[in-house]
Design a protein around this motif. Sequence first.
Motif, PDB file in Angstrom:
ATOM      1  N   ARG A  98      36.084  85.110  73.184  1.00 31.32           N
ATOM      2  CA  ARG A  98      36.937  84.174  72.450  1.00 31.32           C
ATOM      3  C   ARG A  98      36.288  83.788  71.120  1.00 31.32           C
ATOM      4  O   ARG A  98      36.935  83.755  70.064  1.00 31.32           O
ATOM      5  N   ARG A  99      35.006  83.473  71.173  1.00 28.03           N
ATOM      6  CA  ARG A  99      34.314  83.088  69.940  1.00 28.03           C
ATOM      7  C   ARG A  99      34.271  84.229  68.935  1.00 28.03           C
ATOM      8  O   ARG A  99      34.486  84.031  67.723  1.00 28.03           O
ATOM      9  N   LEU A 100      34.001  85.424  69.413  1.00 26.40           N
ATOM     10  CA  LEU A 100      33.907  86.578  68.513  1.00 26.40           C
ATOM     11  C   LEU A 100      35.263  86.925  67.908  1.00 26.40           C
ATOM     12  O   LEU A 100      35.350  87.354  66.736  1.00 26.40           O
ATOM     13  N   GLU A 119      33.161  70.685  60.674  1.00 25.08           N
ATOM     14  CA  GLU A 119      33.190  69.513  59.795  1.00 25.08           C
ATOM     15  C   GLU A 119      32.955  69.910  58.338  1.00 25.08           C
ATOM     16  O   GLU A 119      33.555  69.343  57.420  1.00 25.08           O
ATOM     17  N   LEU A 120      32.099  70.903  58.116  1.00 24.23           N
ATOM     18  CA  LEU A 120      31.824  71.363  56.749  1.00 24.23           C
ATOM     19  C   LEU A 120      33.070  71.982  56.119  1.00 24.23           C
ATOM     20  O   LEU A 120      33.311  71.846  54.915  1.00 24.23           O
ATOM     21  N   GLY A 121      33.873  72.667  56.946  1.00 21.35           N
ATOM     22  CA  GLY A 121      35.155  73.187  56.457  1.00 21.35           C
ATOM     23  C   GLY A 121      35.067  74.436  55.614  1.00 21.35           C
ATOM     24  O   GLY A 121      35.956  74.697  54.801  1.00 21.35           O
ATOM     25  N   GLN A 122      34.022  75.229  55.798  1.00 20.92           N
ATOM     26  CA  GLN A 122      33.883  76.492  55.063  1.00 20.92           C
ATOM     27  C   GLN A 122      34.085  77.654  56.024  1.00 20.92           C
ATOM     28  O   GLN A 122      33.331  77.814  56.989  1.00 20.92           O
ATOM     29  N   ASP A 123      35.100  78.476  55.737  1.00 19.97           N
ATOM     30  CA  ASP A 123      35.424  79.576  56.643  1.00 19.97           C
ATOM     31  C   ASP A 123      34.257  80.536  56.837  1.00 19.97           C
ATOM     32  O   ASP A 123      34.016  81.021  57.943  1.00 19.97           O
ATOM     33  N   GLY A 124      33.536  80.836  55.728  1.00 16.70           N
ATOM     34  CA  GLY A 124      32.436  81.793  55.832  1.00 16.70           C
ATOM     35  C   GLY A 124      31.347  81.285  56.762  1.00 16.70           C
ATOM     36  O   GLY A 124      30.845  82.025  57.618  1.00 16.70           O
ATOM     37  N   THR A 125      30.965  80.020  56.607  1.00 15.00           N
ATOM     38  CA  THR A 125      29.930  79.439  57.463  1.00 15.00           C
ATOM     39  C   THR A 125      30.396  79.395  58.912  1.00 15.00           C
ATOM     40  O   THR A 125      29.651  79.757  59.837  1.00 15.00           O
ATOM     41  N   LEU A 126      31.652  78.990  59.137  1.00 14.16           N
ATOM     42  CA  LEU A 126      32.162  78.915  60.502  1.00 14.16           C
ATOM     43  C   LEU A 126      32.204  80.302  61.146  1.00 14.16           C
ATOM     44  O   LEU A 126      31.876  80.454  62.331  1.00 14.16           O
ATOM     45  N   ALA A 127      32.581  81.317  60.381  1.00 14.32           N
ATOM     46  CA  ALA A 127      32.627  82.674  60.931  1.00 14.32           C
ATOM     47  C   ALA A 127      31.240  83.110  61.394  1.00 14.32           C
ATOM     48  O   ALA A 127      31.077  83.672  62.488  1.00 14.32           O
ATOM     49  N   HIS A 128      30.229  82.867  60.569  1.00 10.65           N
ATOM     50  CA  HIS A 128      28.875  83.268  60.939  1.00 10.65           C
ATOM     51  C   HIS A 128      28.392  82.511  62.184  1.00 10.65           C
ATOM     52  O   HIS A 128      27.747  83.098  63.068  1.00 10.65           O
ATOM     53  N   VAL A 129      28.686  81.221  62.247  1.00 13.78           N
ATOM     54  CA  VAL A 129      28.264  80.440  63.415  1.00 13.78           C
ATOM     55  C   VAL A 129      29.008  80.914  64.665  1.00 13.78           C
ATOM     56  O   VAL A 129      28.423  81.006  65.758  1.00 13.78           O
ATOM     57  N   LEU A 130      30.299  81.229  64.530  1.00 15.15           N
ATOM     58  CA  LEU A 130      31.056  81.756  65.664  1.00 15.15           C
ATOM     59  C   LEU A 130      30.460  83.071  66.163  1.00 15.15           C
ATOM     60  O   LEU A 130      30.395  83.318  67.376  1.00 15.15           O
ATOM     61  N   TYR A 131      30.014  83.898  65.231  1.00 15.85           N
ATOM     62  CA  TYR A 131      29.381  85.162  65.632  1.00 15.85           C
ATOM     63  C   TYR A 131      28.123  84.894  66.450  1.00 15.85           C
ATOM     64  O   TYR A 131      27.914  85.465  67.525  1.00 15.85           O
ATOM     65  N   GLN A 132      27.262  84.003  65.950  1.00 19.43           N
ATOM     66  CA  GLN A 132      26.035  83.687  66.668  1.00 19.43           C
ATOM     67  C   GLN A 132      26.359  83.030  68.019  1.00 19.43           C
ATOM     68  O   GLN A 132      25.708  83.306  69.034  1.00 19.43           O
ATOM     69  N   ALA A 133      27.398  82.177  68.020  1.00 15.17           N
ATOM     70  CA  ALA A 133      27.797  81.525  69.268  1.00 15.17           C
ATOM     71  C   ALA A 133      28.283  82.552  70.283  1.00 15.17           C
ATOM     72  O   ALA A 133      28.010  82.426  71.496  1.00 15.17           O
ATOM     73  N   GLY A 134      29.005  83.558  69.813  1.00 12.18           N
ATOM     74  CA  GLY A 134      29.437  84.633  70.705  1.00 12.18           C
ATOM     75  C   GLY A 134      28.262  85.390  71.287  1.00 12.18           C
ATOM     76  O   GLY A 134      28.233  85.724  72.482  1.00 12.18           O
ATOM     77  N   CYS A 135      27.259  85.647  70.454  1.00 12.15           N
ATOM     78  CA  CYS A 135      26.058  86.343  70.935  1.00 12.15           C
ATOM     79  C   CYS A 135      25.313  85.503  71.970  1.00 12.15           C
ATOM     80  O   CYS A 135      24.791  86.030  72.971  1.00 12.15           O
ATOM     81  N   VAL A 136      25.260  84.186  71.748  1.00 14.74           N
ATOM     82  CA  VAL A 136      24.606  83.296  72.708  1.00 14.74           C
ATOM     83  C   VAL A 136      25.327  83.347  74.051  1.00 14.74           C
ATOM     84  O   VAL A 136      24.708  83.480  75.118  1.00 14.74           O
ATOM     85  N   ALA A 137      26.666  83.256  74.007  1.00 12.18           N
ATOM     86  CA  ALA A 137      27.440  83.269  75.253  1.00 12.18           C
ATOM     87  C   ALA A 137      27.288  84.601  75.989  1.00 12.18           C
ATOM     88  O   ALA A 137      27.173  84.641  77.217  1.00 12.18           O
TER      89      ALA A 137
END
Length: 955
Positions: free
Chosen positions: A846-848, A817-835
Amino acid sequence: MPDAANPPFPLSFRVLGEVRAERDGRELPLGPPQRRAVLAALLLRGGRSASAGELVDAVWGERPPPRALGALRTHAFQLRAVLEPGRSARSPGELLVSVGDGYALRVPGAAVDARRFEDLLAAASADPAGAAETLRAALDLWTGTALAGIPGPFAERERDRLAELRSTAREELFACELELGRTVDVVAGLRAFVAEHPLRERAWALLMLALHRAGRQAEALDAYAEARRVLVAELGIEPGPELAARHAQVLAGEPAAPVRGPVPAQLPADPADFTGRARLTAELGAVLGSAHDAVRVGVLTGLGGAGKTALALHAAHAARPGFPDGQLYADLRGAEAEPVDAGAVLTGFLHALGVGDGAVPDGVAERAARYRSRLAGRRMLVVLDNAADSAQVRPLLPGAPGCAVLVTTRSRTLTVPGARYFEVPEFDADEGLALLAAILGADRVAAEPDAARDLVTACGGLPLAIRIVAGRLVTRPSRPLSALAARLRDERQRFDELRHGELAVEPVFRVGSAALEPEAARAFRLLAVPDLPPVTAATAAVVLDRAEDVAEGLAERLVDAGLVEPVGPDRYRYHDLVAAFARRESARADTAAEREAAVRRVADHVLATVLTAAAHLAPGSALVRHLDRPSAPGVPLADAAEARAWLDAEHRLLLAAVTRVMDVAPATAADVLWAWSPLIVGTAGHRELEPPAERALELLRGDDRRAARMLRLLAAPHYGSDSFARAEKLLRESLRRAGDGYTAAVAARDLGVVLLAGGDPAGALPPLLRARELFTELGGDADRILLHSHVARARAELDRAAEAEATVSDALEQARELGQDGTLAHVLYQAGCVALRSGHPGLAQRRLRYALARYSHADDLRWQGLVLARLAHCALAEDRADEAVATADRALAIERELGDGYCRGLALTARGRARWRLGDAPAARADLHAALDVLRRRGAAEAAGVAAFLDEIRR
């Protein structure tokens, strides 16, 4: 037998045709044309470094694509991987090296066919048989059009230059063959050559001579008629003196030898201790050796004391055999208040050429005409040393083919049509040491190697300064080199030490500065005060408090005076000694308030621009709102791409500005560091902030808020390069002293990240939650969302998988929703680590991969490396060992570029485990032990798992 101490160089490079590289006879995959263009641009610089701007200009020209710098970095990275496949963090390689923001390719000249070609041309002797053999060897190196298929203006210029040298070499070979009596063999080759190059008059003259000697006078006259027809039709000119003379000789039935006069030999001695300059000497030799079909002129420019005269004399002596009719020399004293009049020089030259006093014309134009007449038909070399300007040089230029001229000058406005220009730079460290050893003796230099390097550094590599230092030490054989080196380190007394006999450095610079008008003289002094790396016109305008176009004009005036050097298309730099001289002059002529104001303007300019960059690169961050913006406008960056490009290009400027302003305005320096730190990509860049941050912490006693920020900054580099324990200690102190919500939020966030990385998720959760709460209050949306993903990581590590997945899914939704690629990339990285931690490697992958795509688009190598290391663990979790090894290798290749130890530990762990599954036990153990070492030193949680696995496979 090969020399075991100096094994043969395994690589060879070709540019005289398609650009190719081979290792031990096997061709290497160099990639697309632009990558080959980068390689060619570095190869043809002979080991000298090229800045990033110079390489972008070389490959893309005046209109580079928006991401040219990133593409350049990628090409350099890929070339390094191909040329030095065995590099590692502990053995970084020595071929493609980073120099400043650019690169240099350190390979022997013999490994590059173009350099061998030019060396052979320079080595061609006056003996026709020897010269013919050498020229044939040079021409045999060609396999087609030079730099075939390579794009860019640099390749186009070099292609034309090399083609001209090739044509000249072919002409010279034809001439040698004629001298050796091989007339019949030459005719066919010359006919083909003039058909290919119909405008080369010397080739037509050689063809006429060959036909005439073969008894084919009618064909020789036909050749003249055809040459005349082509020249008139294409250029609108009649044949020149050489062709006309050959025509007359054929009509007369016998070639006539030219009338010879006196053979002057006016060159001063070749410096006995001349060292270095091999590449420039070869290039000058090629210019002088091509003076057959036209007058060739080489102009040597550079700083006073750079050794232009020594180089010109050395090159002139090497070329003497090619100029049997003599050599003329004149010191034009162009750097002095009253340069020598060209008319007086012409009088001296005419006397040397056999013209008596009574036959020397009165006017300069008449003397110049008589001089050119005397040189017509002769092979003469003219050296014009220390020229003032074009007007002084112009009457002294010969008018007929066969002659060559070398000009040395400090002026960059001196222009001679058709001349080749050569910048004579200061010596690099090895060249400076070689000159020192040539004067002092190799044993004395070898006895104090560190002091010898310090001397060369203090002299700024300037040959004149090195000669003065060596001269002083020669007369004091018992004096240690270290004693003089220590005195030279003090800038206040350096110029007093750089005097010996009639030699001194300061007068060389004073001559140029004394000739400046007041406004340019002020610019010369003040631009040196902040002690900055090469600056743009925009930065010069800030220092001088002038409009940008005015500042650029003043900087160009300093360039024209030989006091400042242009770097790339839009930057200016001082030589170290010139900068020291300018600061000395400023201390005499400018007030302390004026000098301090110049430094403060730079600091305000830098802070304003960094804040603008932060607004583009981290638009959802609370950082920009919690720093006072100075009144300076800064650079008007249009978007995130411009912001990143400015930060990359001005990294050295930022570091120098922060260091220089520290004692004048430590609070501003601390604000710059605080705003700049989160925008730096890569651990190595962060580590450079440590010394100024430590200095700011020392100076900011009583300012707890800024001191807390510096403590947090000092902790941040240690995430990837030092122990997490030290980072934790610094962050707890930062949190204790934080005087505002934003500083406390950042310190709490980083403390949580450090504790999580160190294996204490329970301890990490409270500061992470506190930081999220603070960022919510501050309105930092991007920071808050990132904290949400870190909280998810901590919950996953505490085996609260469902709660962690719910939290990270929420973070992902908010980031989208924020629409910032940098923020989304970092969250995707953390999400990949969580998974991955929760046992879902497919989802993690997939997330990574989505994160990797965004990091690749942003040219963020550090995060690309970390993502690849995690992807290697995903492949391992799904039992794809081969893929895990390949992915870990990619991560390690990036890590070698950046020096991120945590990434290295993760990648080595994945590769070691994968190699064990593949049955390669020795390699697996080596990887795992290396991973354990680096992870333990950092206090990383993953160290325990690696140690346990090593224990298991030992049993």
